[in-house]
Design an enzyme around this catalytic site. Structure first.
Site, PDB file in Angstrom:
ATOM      1  N   ASP A 184       0.810  -1.211   0.000  1.00 24.13           N
ATOM      2  CA  ASP A 184       0.000   0.000   0.000  1.00 24.13           C
ATOM      3  C   ASP A 184       0.857   1.282   0.000  1.00 24.13           C
ATOM      4  OD1 ASP A 184      -2.416   1.252  -0.087  1.00 24.13           O
ATOM      5  OD2 ASP A 184      -2.976   0.911   1.999  1.00 24.13           O
ATOM      6  N   LYS A 228      -7.997  -1.882   3.573  1.00 33.37           N
ATOM      7  CA  LYS A 228      -7.419  -0.533   3.710  1.00 33.37           C
ATOM      8  C   LYS A 228      -7.352  -0.144   5.180  1.00 33.37           C
ATOM      9  CE  LYS A 228      -6.339   2.500   0.576  1.00 33.37           C
ATOM     10  NZ  LYS A 228      -5.187   2.278  -0.260  1.00 33.37           N
ATOM     11  N   LYS A 266      -9.025  14.095  -2.789  1.00 31.62           N
ATOM     12  CA  LYS A 266      -9.385  13.406  -1.548  1.00 31.62           C
ATOM     13  C   LYS A 266      -9.287  14.351  -0.355  1.00 31.62           C
ATOM     14  CE  LYS A 266      -7.374   9.806   1.192  1.00 31.62           C
ATOM     15  NZ  LYS A 266      -6.433   8.700   1.121  1.00 31.62           N
ATOM     16  N   LYS A 272       2.614   2.107   3.194  1.00 27.01           N
ATOM     17  CA  LYS A 272       1.781   2.357   4.370  1.00 27.01           C
ATOM     18  C   LYS A 272       1.934   1.247   5.408  1.00 27.01           C
ATOM     19  CE  LYS A 272      -2.410   3.565   2.889  1.00 27.01           C
ATOM     20  NZ  LYS A 272      -2.534   4.734   2.117  1.00 27.01           N
TER      21      LYS A 272
HETATM   22  P1  NAI Z   1      -8.341   3.168  -9.857  1.00 29.48           P
HETATM   23  O1  NAI Z   1      -9.580   2.476  -9.412  1.00 29.48           O
HETATM   24  O2  NAI Z   1      -8.460   4.443 -10.582  1.00 29.48           O
HETATM   25  O3  NAI Z   1      -7.454   2.189 -10.750  1.00 29.48           O
HETATM   26  C1  NAI Z   1      -7.418   0.821 -10.575  1.00 29.48           C
HETATM   27  C2  NAI Z   1      -7.475   0.165 -11.945  1.00 29.48           C
HETATM   28  O4  NAI Z   1      -7.318  -1.232 -11.757  1.00 29.48           O
HETATM   29  C3  NAI Z   1      -8.784   0.366 -12.671  1.00 29.48           C
HETATM   30  O5  NAI Z   1      -8.548   0.887 -13.964  1.00 29.48           O
HETATM   31  C4  NAI Z   1      -9.389  -1.042 -12.755  1.00 29.48           C
HETATM   32  O6  NAI Z   1     -10.116  -1.243 -13.939  1.00 29.48           O
HETATM   33  C5  NAI Z   1      -8.148  -1.894 -12.690  1.00 29.48           C
HETATM   34  N1  NAI Z   1      -8.299  -3.265 -12.206  1.00 29.48           N
HETATM   35  C6  NAI Z   1      -9.065  -3.781 -11.221  1.00 29.48           C
HETATM   36  N2  NAI Z   1      -8.865  -5.090 -11.073  1.00 29.48           N
HETATM   37  C7  NAI Z   1      -7.921  -5.434 -11.975  1.00 29.48           C
HETATM   38  C8  NAI Z   1      -7.255  -6.640 -12.308  1.00 29.48           C
HETATM   39  N3  NAI Z   1      -7.564  -7.773 -11.692  1.00 29.48           N
HETATM   40  N4  NAI Z   1      -6.316  -6.610 -13.278  1.00 29.48           N
HETATM   41  C9  NAI Z   1      -6.005  -5.469 -13.934  1.00 29.48           C
HETATM   42  N5  NAI Z   1      -6.616  -4.299 -13.665  1.00 29.48           N
HETATM   43  C10 NAI Z   1      -7.549  -4.275 -12.704  1.00 29.48           C
HETATM   44  O7  NAI Z   1      -7.474   3.334  -8.510  1.00 29.48           O
HETATM   45  P2  NAI Z   1      -6.183   4.249  -8.262  1.00 29.48           P
HETATM   46  O8  NAI Z   1      -6.623   5.532  -7.655  1.00 29.48           O
HETATM   47  O9  NAI Z   1      -5.358   4.264  -9.473  1.00 29.48           O
HETATM   48  O10 NAI Z   1      -5.481   3.406  -7.113  1.00 29.48           O
HETATM   49  C11 NAI Z   1      -4.947   2.132  -7.419  1.00 29.48           C
HETATM   50  C12 NAI Z   1      -4.636   1.362  -6.157  1.00 29.48           C
HETATM   51  O11 NAI Z   1      -3.637   2.056  -5.434  1.00 29.48           O
HETATM   52  C13 NAI Z   1      -5.818   1.174  -5.224  1.00 29.48           C
HETATM   53  O12 NAI Z   1      -5.808  -0.120  -4.690  1.00 29.48           O
HETATM   54  C14 NAI Z   1      -5.539   2.157  -4.132  1.00 29.48           C
HETATM   55  O13 NAI Z   1      -6.098   1.764  -2.895  1.00 29.48           O
HETATM   56  C15 NAI Z   1      -4.028   2.129  -4.090  1.00 29.48           C
HETATM   57  N6  NAI Z   1      -3.499   3.327  -3.476  1.00 29.48           N
HETATM   58  C16 NAI Z   1      -3.688   4.552  -4.056  1.00 29.48           C
HETATM   59  C17 NAI Z   1      -3.195   5.692  -3.447  1.00 29.48           C
HETATM   60  C18 NAI Z   1      -3.322   7.035  -4.051  1.00 29.48           C
HETATM   61  O14 NAI Z   1      -2.932   7.999  -3.432  1.00 29.48           O
HETATM   62  N7  NAI Z   1      -3.819   7.174  -5.251  1.00 29.48           N
HETATM   63  C19 NAI Z   1      -2.513   5.612  -2.143  1.00 29.48           C
HETATM   64  C20 NAI Z   1      -2.370   4.273  -1.635  1.00 29.48           C
HETATM   65  C21 NAI Z   1      -2.833   3.200  -2.305  1.00 29.48           C
END
Ligand code: NAI
Length: 505
Positions: free
Chosen positions: A298, A347, A390, A461
């Protein structure tokens, strides 16, 4: 920068530095401690040849994936853009390696700082070749538009580059992420055979490496937060058991664990950017055998970074945090996914453990287990109107002198992915660098760092550590650890902040 020292040697391929590590061995004698300072000799050997690096992101079409790819392209091609605030230049703000500096010494009485990236030879982020998977078939230009993170003018300028980039079909196990993600899953590898899935991902990695003529590839999970898999030693406990469970398509094998296995089997390091328990013991064994690293869990971006700073400050000042209440609301797809309880639980766990070691270190403030059990509450709400901007609201209540109270109310607003993207880049660049470093203890054989790369804890994290090694969450200790490691490898002196050369010449 060039280091001139009798303890450092450099040829065309390697930089070798000799380092006398000073530590203190503590023996307990009744209620007394006996401190015995000791010195251990280490040699660090860094391969200075910079490889052609490929990165495959799982979740490439998400907010982080598109922001990272587009942000690097903007820097690579020096693309400027306009907003109501004027014309903007691309930069790498928020990147430890590209935009922070390290003190390397003093010139007369002036302290001299250089960019982190200049201490040891590192890959230039603009040279990374990106690829990856997503369960959504959108090309990266449309996906960036869907993400609503990057300014519109920059999106338009990046479109010609990004529309050619289309994620590979991915593995989708709907049981592991929120049901509300189903409507974007139009790019999915068919069938339920997990071994076939593993083999397809392995082939994707091998093809990507070969087609782009890469020296190495790193995989990074930035897809949705999954629920925890129900960990069982018979399913996940060893490499053999894990591969057998994949063969039998066991329901408790998550998509992220399949990606981690595929990475190890293809000789690639794997980084888990989400909180779930992807890196099960069987994955660590596979990584160990392949001689690659795993790191997680994370990304530590805004709120948690601040929390591990503030709590460290309070405990370091002898002030006793008694409650931390953290509210978040966000409106991006990550927030939508976290609105399902099973994913939120993953989370919650990683957000909650981030101050434990800081509190545990101070037995004056926390003499009993019971007192360590402070009120630490995490609330996350999905509120679509907020988008990627956020909001994090934290209240810290601490006990001060004579039973008094000190309360901090902290309000943090930021574009989540604009913090995460440079941090992801750092994880990749540092992981690649650490693949080129070996060390020798007391003239033994050279070896690489431990399979679980806890050196990266500053960026995580819930940092995963080798078994038996305590996790450090304090942000300043984590950063000092990274800074000191690169300095030691470069043959520079570690700074103990006494500044005696400035005070007394
Ligand atoms: P997002 O939801 O915009 O992107 C995630 C992507 O993963 C989506 O495009 C979705 O279609 C795809 N996806 C889901 N399951 C999949 C799979 N099995 N195989 C391939 N693709 C798949 O989320 P975001 O904002 O980009 O965050 C991504 C991850 O990073 C989340 O788990 C989030 O909790 C983690 N994270 C993000 C932080 C941030 O500041 N943006 C901080 C800490 C963690």
């Amino acid at each position: 920068m060039k280091v001139q020292s009798t303890t450092t040697q450099q040829d065309d391929h390697f930089l070798i530095s000799n380092y006398d590590y000073k530590s203190t061995n503590i023996e307990k004698n009744g209620d007394k401690y006996i401190a015995k300072p000791q010195i251990t000799n280490f040699k660090f050997k860094t391969d200075t040849r910079i490889p052609k690096l490929g990165v495959m992101l799982v979740g490439w079409g998400g907010n982080n994936g598109t922001t990272l790819t587009g942000g690097i392209l903007a820097n690579k091609f020096n693309i400027t853009w306009n907003s109501r605030r004027g014309t903007h230049q691309p930069n790498f703000y928020g990147s430890l390696t590209q935009s922070s500096v390290i003190k390397i010494g003093t010139c007369n009485t002036e302290e001299v700082f250089v960019p982190f990236k200049d201490v040891l030879p590192m890959v230039n982020p603009c040279d990374i070749v990106f690829g990856g998977w997503d369960i959504s078939s959108m090309n990266l230009a449309d996906a960036m538009n869907r993400a609503q993170v990057v300014e519109y003018d920059l999106q338009q300028k990046l479109r010609p580059y990004l529309e050619k980039l289309v994620p590979l079909p991915s593995i989708y196990y709907p049981d592991f992420i929120a049901a509300n993600q189903g409507d974007r899953a139009d790019n999915v590898i068919p069938g339920n055979n997990k071994l076939e899935h593993l083999n397809i991902i392995r082939k994707n990695i091998a093809d990507f490496k070969q087609q782009n003529n890469l020296d190495k590839v790193i995989l990074l999970w930035t897809a949705n937060t999954e629920r925890f898999c129900v960990e069982d030693p018979n399913i996940h406990g060893t490499a053999e058991k894990l591969l057998k469970s994949i063969e039998s398509s066991h329901p408790e094998i998550s998509a992220s664990t399949i990606f981690a296995c595929a990475a190890c089997l293809e000789g690639c390091s794997f980084i888990n950017g989400s909180p779930q328990n992807t890196i099960v013991p069987g994955v660590i064994e596979l990584a160990e055998k392949a001689g690659v690293f795993v790191a997680g869990d994370d990304f530590k971006t805004g709120q948690t970074k601040f929390k591990t700073c503030l709590v460290e400050y309070l405990v370091g000042a002898g002030i006793k945090p008694k409650a931390i209440i953290s509210y978040n609301h966000l409106g991006n797809n990550d927030g939508k996914n976290l609105s399902q309880e099973s994913c939120f639980k993953s989370k919650e766990r990683s957000k909650k453990t981030c101050v434990d070691d800081i509190l545990e270190s101070n037995k004056v403030l926390y003499p009993t287990e019971e007192e360590l059990n402070i009120d630490h509450t995490i609330v996350i709400k999905y509120c679509p109107e907020t988008g990627d901007s956020k909001k994090a609201m934290d209240e810290y209540i601490a006990e001060i002198f004579l039973g008094g109270r000190q309360t901090f109310a902290v309000y943090n607003v930021c574009e989540d992915s604009l913090l995460a993207a440079p941090l992801i880049m750092d994880l990749l660049l540092l992981c690649e660098l650490f693949e080129r470093i070996q060390f020798q203890k007391d003239a033994s054989e050279y070896q690489r760092f431990d399979t679980v790369l806890s050196w990266l804890s500053y960026l995580m994290k819930a940092p995963k550590s080798e078994s038996g090694i305590t996790t450090i969450n304090s942000l300043s200790r984590q950063r000092a650890m990274l800074e000191n490691l690169v300095k030691v490898c470069a043959g520079l002196t570690i700074d103990d902040n006494l500044r005696l050369e400035v005070r007394y010449g």
